[in-house]
Design a protein around this motif. Structure first.
Motif, mmCIF file in Angstrom:
data_model
loop_
_atom_site.group_PDB
_atom_site.id
_atom_site.type_symbol
_atom_site.label_atom_id
_atom_site.label_comp_id
_atom_site.label_asym_id
_atom_site.label_seq_id
_atom_site.Cartn_x
_atom_site.Cartn_y
_atom_site.Cartn_z
ATOM 1 N N HIS A 68 5.022 -4.615 5.786
ATOM 2 C CA HIS A 68 4.488 -5.084 4.505
ATOM 3 C C HIS A 68 5.242 -4.527 3.298
ATOM 4 N N ALA A 69 6.363 -3.879 3.525
ATOM 5 C CA ALA A 69 7.074 -3.205 2.430
ATOM 6 C C ALA A 69 7.464 -4.162 1.306
ATOM 7 N N ALA A 70 7.986 -5.334 1.639
ATOM 8 C CA ALA A 70 8.403 -6.283 0.600
ATOM 9 C C ALA A 70 7.199 -6.767 -0.208
ATOM 10 N N ARG A 71 6.111 -7.056 0.464
ATOM 11 C CA ARG A 71 4.890 -7.509 -0.221
ATOM 12 C C ARG A 71 4.310 -6.407 -1.098
ATOM 13 N N VAL A 72 4.370 -5.167 -0.616
ATOM 14 C CA VAL A 72 3.877 -4.031 -1.405
ATOM 15 C C VAL A 72 4.680 -3.891 -2.694
ATOM 16 N N LYS A 73 5.992 -4.109 -2.611
ATOM 17 C CA LYS A 73 6.823 -4.047 -3.820
ATOM 18 C C LYS A 73 6.400 -5.124 -4.816
ATOM 19 N N GLU A 74 6.167 -6.330 -4.335
ATOM 20 C CA GLU A 74 5.704 -7.410 -5.222
ATOM 21 C C GLU A 74 4.376 -7.053 -5.881
ATOM 22 N N ILE A 75 3.471 -6.499 -5.095
ATOM 23 C CA ILE A 75 2.159 -6.111 -5.615
ATOM 24 C C ILE A 75 2.301 -5.008 -6.655
ATOM 25 N N PHE A 76 3.205 -4.051 -6.401
ATOM 26 C CA PHE A 76 3.450 -2.966 -7.360
ATOM 27 C C PHE A 76 3.994 -3.515 -8.669
ATOM 28 N N ASP A 77 4.889 -4.500 -8.576
ATOM 29 C CA ASP A 77 5.447 -5.113 -9.785
ATOM 30 C C ASP A 77 4.370 -5.815 -10.611
ATOM 31 N N GLN A 78 3.255 -6.177 -9.978
ATOM 32 C CA GLN A 78 2.126 -6.786 -10.683
ATOM 33 C C GLN A 78 1.189 -5.732 -11.268
ATOM 34 N N GLY A 79 1.494 -4.447 -11.017
ATOM 35 C CA GLY A 79 0.698 -3.370 -11.589
ATOM 36 C C GLY A 79 -0.342 -2.772 -10.657
ATOM 37 N N ILE A 80 -0.330 -3.173 -9.406
ATOM 38 C CA ILE A 80 -1.293 -2.637 -8.438
ATOM 39 C C ILE A 80 -0.571 -1.622 -7.556
ATOM 40 N N LYS A 81 -1.107 -0.406 -7.500
ATOM 41 C CA LYS A 81 -0.486 0.643 -6.698
ATOM 42 C C LYS A 81 -1.191 0.760 -5.352
ATOM 43 N N LEU A 82 -0.403 0.728 -4.292
ATOM 44 C CA LEU A 82 -0.915 0.926 -2.945
ATOM 45 C C LEU A 82 -0.281 2.178 -2.363
ATOM 46 N N ARG A 83 -0.976 2.761 -1.416
ATOM 47 C CA ARG A 83 -0.482 3.977 -0.763
ATOM 48 C C ARG A 83 -0.654 3.811 0.738
ATOM 49 N N PHE A 84 0.334 4.216 1.518
ATOM 50 C CA PHE A 84 0.220 4.142 2.964
ATOM 51 C C PHE A 84 -0.362 5.448 3.469
ATOM 52 N N TYR A 85 -1.525 5.356 4.072
ATOM 53 C CA TYR A 85 -2.227 6.557 4.537
ATOM 54 C C TYR A 85 -3.034 6.202 5.775
ATOM 55 N N ALA A 86 -2.972 7.041 6.778
ATOM 56 C CA ALA A 86 -3.738 6.864 8.024
ATOM 57 C C ALA A 86 -3.478 5.512 8.663
ATOM 58 N N GLY A 87 -2.210 5.101 8.650
ATOM 59 C CA GLY A 87 -1.821 3.887 9.360
ATOM 60 C C GLY A 87 -2.075 2.580 8.656
#
Length: 118
Positions: free
Chosen positions: A87-106
């Motif tokens: 999901h790395a590419a999608r996470v980058k897109e989401i971050f560019d929209q201002g939403i921060k995600l964190r990978f934790y516990a799988g």
């Protein structure tokens, strides 16, 4: 022969002493691993005595070590690493929209710690 560095002392002085007080962090084992790249020495691998110590470090290191030239990454299982990369590419897109995600516990998680649905 070049003197061997004391990795435990290096980690304690440069990293652990800069973390917020409140918990005594004990290092079980510490060593260099891998090759140096350019002017950067090999990575330091640090094992804590207790899992709660590792969790404390992982939660507090960003603010405590800001501007210090160090960063800390979690050791991931093959399955967790595959999930993170999937999901790395999608996470980058989401971050560019201002939403921060964190990978934790799988899982990728939102700012409340809830798993994010892609």
């Amino acid at each position: 022969m070049k003197d061997r560095e004391n990795c435990r002392t290096l980690v304690m002085e440069k990293v652990l002493l800069k973390l917020p007080d409140g918990m005594q962090l004990d290092v079980d084992n510490c060593r260099r691993e891998g090759r140096s790249t350019g002017d950067r020495p090999p990575h330091l691998v640090v094992h804590c005595f207790a899992h709660q110590h590792k969790v404390h470090v992982m939660r507090t290191w960003r603010k405590a070590l800001e501007g210090q030239g160090f960063f800390i990454v979690d050791d991931l299982t093959k399955a967790d690493l595959a999930e993170k990369r999937a999901h790395a590419a999608r996470v980058k897109e989401i971050f560019d929209q201002g939403i921060k995600l964190r990978f934790y516990a799988g899982k990728w998680r939102d700012n409340r710690g809830k798993p994010y649905a892609f």
